[in-house]
Write an enzyme that holds these catalytic residues in place. Sequence first.
Site, PDB file in Angstrom:
ATOM      1  N   HIS A  84     -29.527  33.897  -6.713  1.00  0.00           N
ATOM      2  CA  HIS A  84     -28.653  33.636  -5.162  1.00  0.00           C
ATOM      3  C   HIS A  84     -27.571  32.631  -5.221  1.00  0.00           C
ATOM      4  O   HIS A  84     -27.429  31.963  -6.328  1.00  0.00           O
ATOM      5  CB  HIS A  84     -29.672  33.269  -4.156  1.00  0.00           C
ATOM      6  CG  HIS A  84     -30.276  31.805  -4.450  1.00  0.00           C
ATOM      7  ND1 HIS A  84     -31.366  31.842  -5.176  1.00  0.00           N
ATOM      8  CD2 HIS A  84     -29.979  30.842  -4.028  1.00  0.00           C
ATOM      9  CE1 HIS A  84     -31.633  30.243  -5.294  1.00  0.00           C
ATOM     10  NE2 HIS A  84     -30.796  29.593  -4.181  1.00  0.00           N
ATOM     11  N   GLU A 134     -27.858  31.899   0.829  1.00  0.00           N
ATOM     12  CA  GLU A 134     -28.709  30.709   1.340  1.00  0.00           C
ATOM     13  C   GLU A 134     -27.604  29.879   2.063  1.00  0.00           C
ATOM     14  O   GLU A 134     -26.465  29.744   1.391  1.00  0.00           O
ATOM     15  CB  GLU A 134     -29.283  30.044   0.098  1.00  0.00           C
ATOM     16  CG  GLU A 134     -30.117  29.037   0.570  1.00  0.00           C
ATOM     17  CD  GLU A 134     -30.957  28.141  -0.349  1.00  0.00           C
ATOM     18  OE1 GLU A 134     -30.991  28.614  -1.557  1.00  0.00           O
ATOM     19  OE2 GLU A 134     -31.321  26.972  -0.344  1.00  0.00           O
TER      20      GLU A 134
END
Length: 146
Positions: A84, A134
């Site tokens: 991520h 995120e």
Amino acid sequence: MLTRIDHIGIACFDLDRTVEFYRATYGFEVFHSEVNEEQGVREAMLKINDTSDGGASYLQLLEPTREDSTVAKWLAKNGEGVHHIAFGTADVDAESAGIKEKGVRVLYEEPRRGSMGSRITFLHPKDCHGVLTELVTSAPVESSEH
Ligand code: MC0
């Protein structure tokens, strides 16, 4: 406003061996390490640089602590690699609310605890062109405990 790349999360099978690779190959040292039971990861943060918003950018090396964790599931399917990206913001609540209004799925109703006491949430990768994304608001005073 999103003001920095806070970190890039990299999933690995063996945290200690991966940390050693980054140390021996690039000279990056562990700035912070912790276990996040809720997320099912053991992690090491390697600081790359300070950023103009008063924060910093890191590589985050992630090893799963249990078979049913999201990272274990991802490793079983994809093998090691970039898991991520995380953007830093002064206000994760406002940022995630604004992004949700644009039709992107925000995975947590309320931000949860992230690395070094930060508050985090995630955006669904299927709404972000295949990238698990995120959002991070750092704790006011960053811990440097090891
Ligand atoms: C799953 N998918 C991804 C992906 N994970 N795509 C890109 N990058 C990833 N990392 C894709 C799968 O390939 C699949 O696509 C689809 O999303 C559904 O995935 P799934 O394997 O069926 O799994 P789900 O739906 O149960 O969960 C996926 C979801 C989950 C993104 C909702 O992984 C999640 O909640 N992640 C957020 C939390 C997290 O990852 N924590 C670990 C880092 P196809 O096409 O096959 O259907 S913790 C952390 O980073 C903290 C400590 C911190 O920063 O401080």
